[in-house]
Scaffold this active site. Structure first.
Site, PDB file in Angstrom:
ATOM      1  CG  ASP A   1     -18.066  10.969  12.468  1.00 39.75           C
ATOM      2  OD1 ASP A   1     -17.559  11.110  11.219  1.00 39.75           O
ATOM      3  OD2 ASP A   1     -16.780  10.990  13.740  1.00 39.75           O
TER       4      ASP A   1
ATOM      5  CE  LYS B   1     -16.887  11.404   4.868  1.00 41.79           C
ATOM      6  NZ  LYS B   1     -16.580  11.048   6.559  1.00 41.79           N
TER       7      LYS B   1
ATOM      8  CD  GLU C   1     -14.529  13.646   8.648  1.00 44.69           C
ATOM      9  OE1 GLU C   1     -13.501  13.136   8.555  1.00 44.69           O
ATOM     10  OE2 GLU C   1     -15.313  13.282   7.549  1.00 44.69           O
TER      11      GLU C   1
ATOM     12  CG  ASP D   1      -9.819  11.212  11.460  1.00 40.85           C
ATOM     13  OD1 ASP D   1      -9.671  10.018  11.618  1.00 40.85           O
ATOM     14  OD2 ASP D   1     -10.862  12.082  10.874  1.00 40.85           O
TER      15      ASP D   1
HETATM   16  P1  ADP Z   1     -14.034   5.684   9.972  1.00 38.74           P
HETATM   17  O1  ADP Z   1     -13.468   7.310  10.091  1.00 38.74           O
HETATM   18  O2  ADP Z   1     -13.494   5.306   8.893  1.00 38.74           O
HETATM   19  O3  ADP Z   1     -15.402   5.693  10.079  1.00 38.74           O
HETATM   20  P2  ADP Z   1     -13.395   5.163  12.423  1.00 38.74           P
HETATM   21  O4  ADP Z   1     -12.611   5.912  12.833  1.00 38.74           O
HETATM   22  O5  ADP Z   1     -14.482   4.660  13.222  1.00 38.74           O
HETATM   23  O6  ADP Z   1     -13.541   5.152  10.705  1.00 38.74           O
HETATM   24  O7  ADP Z   1     -12.298   3.768  12.603  1.00 38.74           O
HETATM   25  C1  ADP Z   1     -12.242   2.745  12.614  1.00 38.74           C
HETATM   26  C2  ADP Z   1     -11.120   1.405  12.772  1.00 38.74           C
HETATM   27  O8  ADP Z   1     -11.379   1.303  14.087  1.00 38.74           O
HETATM   28  C3  ADP Z   1     -11.404   0.034  12.108  1.00 38.74           C
HETATM   29  O9  ADP Z   1     -10.295  -0.155  11.523  1.00 38.74           O
HETATM   30  C4  ADP Z   1     -11.124  -0.268  13.840  1.00 38.74           C
HETATM   31  O10 ADP Z   1     -10.856  -2.319  13.891  1.00 38.74           O
HETATM   32  C5  ADP Z   1     -10.709   0.430  14.637  1.00 38.74           C
HETATM   33  N1  ADP Z   1     -10.296   0.073  15.865  1.00 38.74           N
HETATM   34  C6  ADP Z   1     -11.934   0.364  16.854  1.00 38.74           C
HETATM   35  N2  ADP Z   1     -11.584   0.205  17.869  1.00 38.74           N
HETATM   36  C7  ADP Z   1     -10.206  -0.372  18.265  1.00 38.74           C
HETATM   37  C8  ADP Z   1      -9.811  -0.445  18.812  1.00 38.74           C
HETATM   38  N3  ADP Z   1      -9.441  -0.932  20.007  1.00 38.74           N
HETATM   39  N4  ADP Z   1      -8.210  -0.749  18.815  1.00 38.74           N
HETATM   40  C9  ADP Z   1      -7.203  -0.509  17.092  1.00 38.74           C
HETATM   41  N5  ADP Z   1      -8.794  -0.568  16.416  1.00 38.74           N
HETATM   42  C10 ADP Z   1      -9.614  -0.475  16.747  1.00 38.74           C
HETATM   43 MG    MG Z   2     -14.286   9.022  11.098  1.00 37.01          MG
END
Ligand code: ADP
Ligand code: MG
Length: 626
Positions: free
Chosen positions: A25, A87, A186, A208
């Protein structure tokens, strides 16, 4: 895009020979790698036990780039060399980035290269090169934890990624030495992780919400086929905005101004993010921010206050869901499954509002950060041949029709939208003019009838054609789309074998919105388009007839026709030219063509006789008999 299950022959290997394959991913904020081990898909962690690799690369002039958490540490001290969110610019041209409304946090080289390059302390780097660093780090982690060389990987991309964004992702993998089995959407990966591909028919909403982006995809599952009914979202909405909302609140509470103080703003944002994540499990948390002067400020933030701060942002997501449902042409009650993806769907208010909106509970059993990588790993395991021979593969379809330009500025579709890929299609075309020695192939994408309403992907020339009369050359145009939706177009003159081809890597992309708009336009304009098409077709036909009659008259008009006959034909021809240029009605042009043809019938017959006579001159009739 949709998916179709097929079994691919010859992909399976002996069961004892487990081939190492991973799902990746490659996220905007975070990236992950997962693999199926002993029949179970799981994410692979680094030495410190962490699964998420921040999608961040730090460049320095005196050492190799650092990736992930190590790179992230440089954010405050060396922001310009700490590259995040790459990205967002993958597969984008210079022009597109310049005209994009969203803010892109990079400094680009001010050169004329069409592929934009980010300025770094180690020299200019393209998005492909920067992403390759992230992929290489994930590959190294996988090989270390699986204990061997990878056979290949399935890499996920957003459903709305176009050809050039997909190609850029593949190029990054090649650069990182990762063999790509295929790219996978995705939302489809998330649905696979929950085993929904094995289930009953229905409509699946994949919600998402990541760090900086929000995507909603509506998939329909029917007979093992996933079809993307609609995609939507907001490319500038995510957990980062929640952090911002908390930070603004904190500044207000503490009476401090941070606008001009980057260092302080970063500290506040970091504390805000920690507070937000803590509030997922706790009812309240204490935010502590160290000030530049050594003091520190504490603020208590409750879940309720936090919910109030982000209410409007969360509302935006459900508004986008409503829009996506409308675009898909379905009712909320038609949705049978809701799948939550992305770290920000952990926020309780997000979960609650989404479930309320759809009126059903969402799939949240698999870690929302990991679900996409896990689905990709399941696919990779099958593609590596680790499953039994009758295991199914999922195939995508292309989102917009592909074709070429024909005379009169018309789009001739060669591959219809929603065709399953990989696939190859061929169609024969011919030359328009006598003695034509070259042909320009203009590759198009879209649903509309006129070239001007479609998207131009590429052009190339087929040169060195044998000079034949119009219509005699046979040019076979082939369209091949590989498993990742990348297009190769070839053209070959059948008799001589003269050939040319092009790999389509368009230099600019389409957003999911633009694809939707193109589809909607094609429906809205279907009738106009058909009319415009038949008008153009008659105009082209008129030109062909006029050109043929002119060529004939020049050759033998004076020998075969008397003055009155000649005048009759030229008058009828001039009438046709007038009608062709002025009439908006294809039927009028058609009848003018018919009239000229009728008037020329006698002349055509005489020409035929004359040519037979001249051919037979000096020969005996018997020579022509079989
Ligand atoms: P992306 O798909 O953009 O790479 P992710 O799916 O990894 O991102 O999501 C990242 C986001 O999720 C960040 O803003 C992070 O702060 C938030 N996040 C991660 N864990 C938690 C949590 N326990 N509670 C709230 N938000 C969270
Ligand atoms: Mg993502």
């Amino acid at each position: 895009m949709a998916l179709l299950q097929i079994s691919e022959p010859g992909m399976s290997t002996a069961p004892h020979e487990h081939r190492l394959a991973v799902g990746i991913d490659l996220g905007t904020t975070n990236s992950l790698v997962a693999s199926v081990r002993s029949g179970v898909a799981e994410v692979l962690v680094d030495e410190s036990g962490t699964a998420l690799l921040p999608s961040v690369v730090h460049y320095s002039s005196d050492r190799d780039p650092q990736v992930g958490a190590q790179a992230l540490e440089h954010t405050a001290a060396d922001p310009l060399n700490t590259i995040a969110s790459i990205k967002r610019v993958m597969g984008r041209s210079r022009q597109e980035i310049d005209s994009a409304s969203e803010y892109v946090p990079f400094q680009f080289e001010q050169d004329n290269a069409n592929v934009p390059r980010v300025k770094t302390a180690a020299g200019p780097r393209t998005a492909v090169e920067i992403s390759a660093e992230i992929l290489a780090a994930l590959k190294a982690r996988a090989e270390q934890s699986l204990g061997g060389d990878l056979v290949g990987a399935v890499i996920t991309v957003p459903a709305y990624f176009d050809d050039s964004q997909r190609q850029a992702t593949k190029d990054a993998a090649t650069l990182a030495g990762v063999n790509v089995f295929r790219l996978l959407n995705e939302p489809t990966a998330a649905a696979i992780a929950y085993g929904l591909d094995q289930g009953a028919e229905g409509v699946i909403a994949v919600f998402d919400l990541g760090g900086g982006t929000f995507d909603i995809s509506i998939l329909r599952l029917r007979k093992g086929v996933f079809e993307v009914l609609a995609t939507g979202g907001d490319s500038a909405l995510g957990g980062d905005d929640f952090d911002q909302a908390i930070a603004q609140w904190w500044l207000q509470q503490s009476g401090l101004q941070a606008a001009s103080d980057h260092q302080l703003m970063r500290s506040v944002l970091t504390a805000a993010r920690q507070a937000k994540e803590a509030l997922t499990a706790a009812d309240q948390t204490t935010m502590q921010v160290a000030l530049p002067d050594g003091d520190s400020v504490k603020q208590v933030l409750s879940r309720e206050q936090f919910d109030g701060l982000i209410k409007g942002l969360v509302k935006k997501t459900t508004v986008a869901c409503r829009r996506a449902l409308r675009d898909a042409g379905i009712e909320k009650s038609d949705v049978t499954e809701v799948v939550m993806v992305g770290g920000s769907t952990r926020v309780p208010l997000v979960r609650k509002d989404v479930e309320t909106f759809f009126g059903r509970s969402a799939h949240t059993g698999i870690d929302p950060d990991q679900v996409v990588a896990i689905g990709a790993a399941i696919q990779a395991d099958i593609l590596a041949g680790n499953k039994s021979g009758d295991e199914m593969l999922l195939l995508d379809v292309i989102p917009l029709s592909l074709g070429i330009e024909t005379m009169g500025g018309l789009m001739e579709k060669i591959i219809d939208r929603n065709s399953t890929i990989p696939l190859a299609r061929a169609q024969e075309f011919t030359t328009y003019k006598d003695g034509q020695s070259a042909m320009r192939i203009h590759v198009l994408q879209g649903e509309r009838e006129l070239v001007s309403d479609c998207r131009s992907l590429a052009t190339f020339d087929l040169t060195g054609l044998p000079p034949l009369v119009a219509g005699a050359a046979k040019i076979r145009v082939t369209f091949q789309v590989d498993a990742d939706g990348l297009l190769n177009v070839g053209a070959q003159e059948v008799n001589t074998g003269v050939a040319a081809s092009i790999e389509v890597k368009p230099s600019y992309g389409l957003t999911d919105k633009e694809i939707e708009t193109m589809l909607q336009d094609s429906m809205a304009h279907a009738k106009d388009d058909m009319e415009a098409r038949s008008l153009r077709e008659q105009q082209v036909e008129a030109d062909r007839v006029v050109e043929a009659i002119n060529a004939a008259l020049e050759k033998d008009g004076r020998q075969l026709l008397n003055a009155a006959e000649l005048a009759q034909i030229t008058t009828s021809r001039d009438q046709l030219i007038d009608v062709r240029n002025q009439a908006g009605d294809p039927d009028q042009i058609k009848s003018a063509i018919k009239q000229l043809e009728t008037i020329s019938e006698e002349y055509v017959a005489r020409r035929m006789n004359a040519s037979v006579r001249s051919m037979m001159q000096g020969h005996k009739v018997e020579e022509f008999q079989p």
